[in-house]
Motif scaffolding. Structure first.
Motif, PDB file in Angstrom:
ATOM      1  N   TYR A 200       5.350  -2.974  -2.541  1.00  0.00           N
ATOM      2  CA  TYR A 200       5.335  -3.262  -0.903  1.00  0.00           C
ATOM      3  C   TYR A 200       4.371  -2.504  -0.214  1.00  0.00           C
ATOM      4  CZ  TYR A 200       6.395  -3.334   3.889  1.00  0.00           C
ATOM      5  OH  TYR A 200       6.094  -3.407   5.168  1.00  0.00           O
ATOM      6  N   GLN A 201       3.725  -1.157  -0.698  1.00  0.00           N
ATOM      7  CA  GLN A 201       2.946  -0.281  -0.010  1.00  0.00           C
ATOM      8  C   GLN A 201       1.534  -0.909  -0.107  1.00  0.00           C
ATOM      9  OE1 GLN A 201       3.178   1.728   2.410  1.00  0.00           O
ATOM     10  NE2 GLN A 201       5.363   1.555   2.348  1.00  0.00           N
ATOM     11  N   GLY A 202       1.428  -1.235  -1.580  1.00  0.00           N
ATOM     12  CA  GLY A 202       0.070  -2.010  -2.068  1.00  0.00           C
ATOM     13  C   GLY A 202      -0.065  -3.528  -1.518  1.00  0.00           C
ATOM     14  N   GLU A 203       1.047  -4.055  -1.412  1.00  0.00           N
ATOM     15  CA  GLU A 203       0.987  -5.565  -0.779  1.00  0.00           C
ATOM     16  C   GLU A 203       0.639  -5.260   0.824  1.00  0.00           C
ATOM     17  OE1 GLU A 203       4.638  -6.735  -1.710  1.00  0.00           O
ATOM     18  OE2 GLU A 203       4.269  -7.388  -3.894  1.00  0.00           O
ATOM     19  N   LYS A 204       1.329  -4.445   1.377  1.00  0.00           N
ATOM     20  CA  LYS A 204       0.857  -4.141   2.753  1.00  0.00           C
ATOM     21  C   LYS A 204      -0.591  -3.642   3.112  1.00  0.00           C
ATOM     22  CE  LYS A 204       2.371  -0.887   6.473  1.00  0.00           C
ATOM     23  NZ  LYS A 204       3.089  -0.077   6.842  1.00  0.00           N
ATOM     24  N   LEU A 205      -1.054  -3.026   2.157  1.00  0.00           N
ATOM     25  CA  LEU A 205      -2.618  -2.518   2.363  1.00  0.00           C
ATOM     26  C   LEU A 205      -3.442  -3.994   2.398  1.00  0.00           C
ATOM     27  CD1 LEU A 205      -4.687  -0.388   2.573  1.00  0.00           C
ATOM     28  CD2 LEU A 205      -4.920  -0.770  -0.030  1.00  0.00           C
ATOM     29  N   LEU A 206      -3.069  -4.997   1.230  1.00  0.00           N
ATOM     30  CA  LEU A 206      -4.054  -6.108   0.933  1.00  0.00           C
ATOM     31  C   LEU A 206      -3.672  -6.968   2.286  1.00  0.00           C
ATOM     32  CD1 LEU A 206      -5.699  -7.353  -1.108  1.00  0.00           C
ATOM     33  CD2 LEU A 206      -3.562  -8.228  -2.028  1.00  0.00           C
ATOM     34  N   LYS A 207      -2.499  -7.200   2.511  1.00  0.00           N
ATOM     35  CA  LYS A 207      -2.071  -8.073   3.716  1.00  0.00           C
ATOM     36  C   LYS A 207      -2.982  -7.573   4.859  1.00  0.00           C
ATOM     37  CE  LYS A 207       1.488 -10.099   6.305  1.00  0.00           C
ATOM     38  NZ  LYS A 207       3.079 -10.195   6.313  1.00  0.00           N
ATOM     39  N   ASN A 209      -5.656  -5.764   5.147  1.00  0.00           N
ATOM     40  CA  ASN A 209      -7.097  -5.655   5.131  1.00  0.00           C
ATOM     41  C   ASN A 209      -7.870  -6.603   4.529  1.00  0.00           C
ATOM     42  OD1 ASN A 209      -7.489  -2.792   6.569  1.00  0.00           O
ATOM     43  ND2 ASN A 209      -5.576  -2.491   5.261  1.00  0.00           N
ATOM     44  N   GLY A 210      -7.142  -7.162   3.559  1.00  0.00           N
ATOM     45  CA  GLY A 210      -7.755  -8.319   2.587  1.00  0.00           C
ATOM     46  C   GLY A 210      -8.428  -7.681   1.464  1.00  0.00           C
ATOM     47  N   ASN A 211      -9.309  -8.578   0.749  1.00  0.00           N
ATOM     48  CA  ASN A 211      -9.924  -8.051  -0.358  1.00  0.00           C
ATOM     49  C   ASN A 211     -10.855  -6.983  -0.127  1.00  0.00           C
ATOM     50  OD1 ASN A 211      -8.457  -9.420  -2.194  1.00  0.00           O
ATOM     51  ND2 ASN A 211      -9.689 -11.307  -2.008  1.00  0.00           N
ATOM     52  N   GLY A 212     -11.325  -6.669   1.112  1.00  0.00           N
ATOM     53  CA  GLY A 212     -12.087  -5.828   1.336  1.00  0.00           C
ATOM     54  C   GLY A 212     -11.724  -4.433   1.397  1.00  0.00           C
ATOM     55  N   CYS A 213     -10.467  -4.208   1.117  1.00  0.00           N
ATOM     56  CA  CYS A 213      -9.704  -2.956   0.750  1.00  0.00           C
ATOM     57  C   CYS A 213     -10.204  -2.587  -0.639  1.00  0.00           C
ATOM     58  CB  CYS A 213      -8.455  -2.766   0.958  1.00  0.00           C
ATOM     59  SG  CYS A 213      -7.177  -3.939   0.162  1.00  0.00           S
ATOM     60  N   ARG A 214     -10.601  -3.347  -1.579  1.00  0.00           N
ATOM     61  CA  ARG A 214     -10.884  -3.107  -2.911  1.00  0.00           C
ATOM     62  C   ARG A 214     -11.819  -1.840  -2.790  1.00  0.00           C
ATOM     63  NH1 ARG A 214     -11.228  -5.489  -8.034  1.00  0.00           N
ATOM     64  NH2 ARG A 214     -13.013  -5.064  -9.408  1.00  0.00           N
ATOM     65  N   SER A 215     -12.814  -1.722  -1.878  1.00  0.00           N
ATOM     66  CA  SER A 215     -13.894  -0.605  -1.876  1.00  0.00           C
ATOM     67  C   SER A 215     -13.268   0.515  -1.604  1.00  0.00           C
ATOM     68  CB  SER A 215     -15.021  -0.967  -0.571  1.00  0.00           C
ATOM     69  OG  SER A 215     -14.250  -0.946   0.744  1.00  0.00           O
ATOM     70  N   LEU A 216     -12.041   0.784  -1.251  1.00  0.00           N
ATOM     71  CA  LEU A 216     -11.366   2.164  -1.030  1.00  0.00           C
ATOM     72  C   LEU A 216     -11.357   2.538  -2.562  1.00  0.00           C
ATOM     73  CD1 LEU A 216      -8.334   1.418   1.048  1.00  0.00           C
ATOM     74  CD2 LEU A 216     -10.195   2.812   1.673  1.00  0.00           C
ATOM     75  N   PHE A 217     -11.201   1.869  -3.618  1.00  0.00           N
ATOM     76  CA  PHE A 217     -11.024   2.064  -4.911  1.00  0.00           C
ATOM     77  C   PHE A 217     -12.333   2.081  -5.585  1.00  0.00           C
ATOM     78  CE2 PHE A 217      -7.125   0.453  -3.374  1.00  0.00           C
ATOM     79  CZ  PHE A 217      -6.342   1.729  -3.535  1.00  0.00           C
ATOM     80  N   THR A 218     -13.290   1.592  -5.326  1.00  0.00           N
ATOM     81  CA  THR A 218     -14.695   1.559  -5.801  1.00  0.00           C
ATOM     82  C   THR A 218     -15.729   2.445  -5.183  1.00  0.00           C
ATOM     83  OG1 THR A 218     -15.584  -0.306  -4.411  1.00  0.00           O
ATOM     84  CG2 THR A 218     -14.280  -0.710  -6.484  1.00  0.00           C
TER      85      THR A 218
END
Length: 302
Positions: A200-207, A209-218
């Motif tokens: 749920y925490q992962g889904e919440k981050l995605l919901k 911030n959208g796919n832009g939050c991928r940069s947190l991990f890159t």
């Protein structure tokens, strides 16, 4: 009183364009407040949904400062995402360049997690520019355990065919690393329930911030595996706040940091089931020490 209402601004730097937020009177001395890698500069909001809302009561009692905070390049918010990830040192320099455009009266830095690391880097690189630093849940180098956890986050991002699933799983693993076995035993009766909570925490981050939050991990988590700051170069008065079962900045590393700092100005170690997230969850336990550190001698304009 520093109200939880921000005025935003932008600053061009050699590294990226930063979005910043100012809380309080622009003529007052500046305290920089920076949170973790998933933080935005909207640390406080009037509806109490700010990223580090639990810290605001401390600043609500201060009349003689303003607070400035920045979104991270490649993080959540309005700062530019550079094509190549910045190093920890470059993040610190970007904030320095942005601050120079806004103030000549930097008095203190309060940093939690990544924000504390950047404060240590700033103080080491520019020892005459920062009088005080409170590093909360942060150390001068990464723990091996935390680096391994981040390597697995990055592997999930790189190897999941479904990009959204990669983000969800990477965030779930990050949340697991921030908390402790003790909390999970107290909070959940079954591992299935805990797993659903993490997803749920992962889904919440995605919901949110959208796919832009991928940069947190890159762009952000990888750089925390390779930084190294020399504490002996830090001339600022440094207050340390750490947490007994923090896997990201464990007490053993904070011990080492404390022993190497020329001007260690006290340390608060807090017993908490929240692990690394104690820097957000346990503000009440270190609030009085932080208030004293910031006001022990009056913050005067220079």
């Amino acid at each position: 009183m520093v109200q939880p209402v921000a005025r935003s601004f932008y600053a061009d730097t050699p590294f990226a364009r930063l979005k910043g937020y100012r809380y309080g009177d622009p003529d007052k001395p500046v305290v920089v407040v920076q949170g973790g890698i998933s933080a935005s500069g909207l640390i406080w909001k009037a509806d109490e949904s700010g990223w580090w809302q639990s810290l605001h009561p401390l600043f609500a009692e201060l009349n003689d400062v303003q607070v400035i905070s920045f979104d991270y390049p490649g993080g959540i918010g309005g700062s530019e995402c550079p094509s190549v990830p910045l190093t920890v040192q470059q993040h610190s320099e970007a904030i320095r360049h942005a601050l120079k455009q806004e103030t000549d009266n930097l008095q203190a830095w309060v940093g939690g997690s990544f924000g504390g690391v950047l404060g240590l880097q700033y103080a080491a690189d520019h020892p005459t520019e920062l009088p005080r630093l409170s590093a909360i849940g942060a150390a001068h180098k990464p723990s091996v355990h935390s680096a391994l956890l981040r390597y697995f986050q990055q592997a999930l991002i790189q190897r999941c065919d479904d990009k959204q699933s990669g983000i969800i799983l990477a965030r779930a693993l990050a949340m697991l690393s921030y908390r402790t076995a003790e909390e999970f035993e107290q909070r959940f009766n079954h591992a299935d329930d805990a797993f659903e909570y993490l997803l749920y925490q992962g889904e919440k981050l995605l919901k949110q911030n959208g796919n832009g939050c991928r940069s947190l991990f890159t762009h952000l988590t990888p750089i925390l595996n390779h930084y190294s700051i020399d504490p002996t170069r830090v001339q600022a008065k440094v207050q340390l706040v750490d947490f007994n079962n923090d896997a990201i900045a464990p007490p053993s590393l904070v011990n080492e940091l404390e022993n190497l700092l020329p001007n260690s100005f006290g340390r608060v170690t807090i017993e908490t089931p929240f692990g690394h997230d104690g820097f957000i969850k346990n503000v009440e336990q270190y609030q009085s020490a932080l208030t004293h550190f910031l006001t022990e001698s009056e913050l005067e304009s220079v």
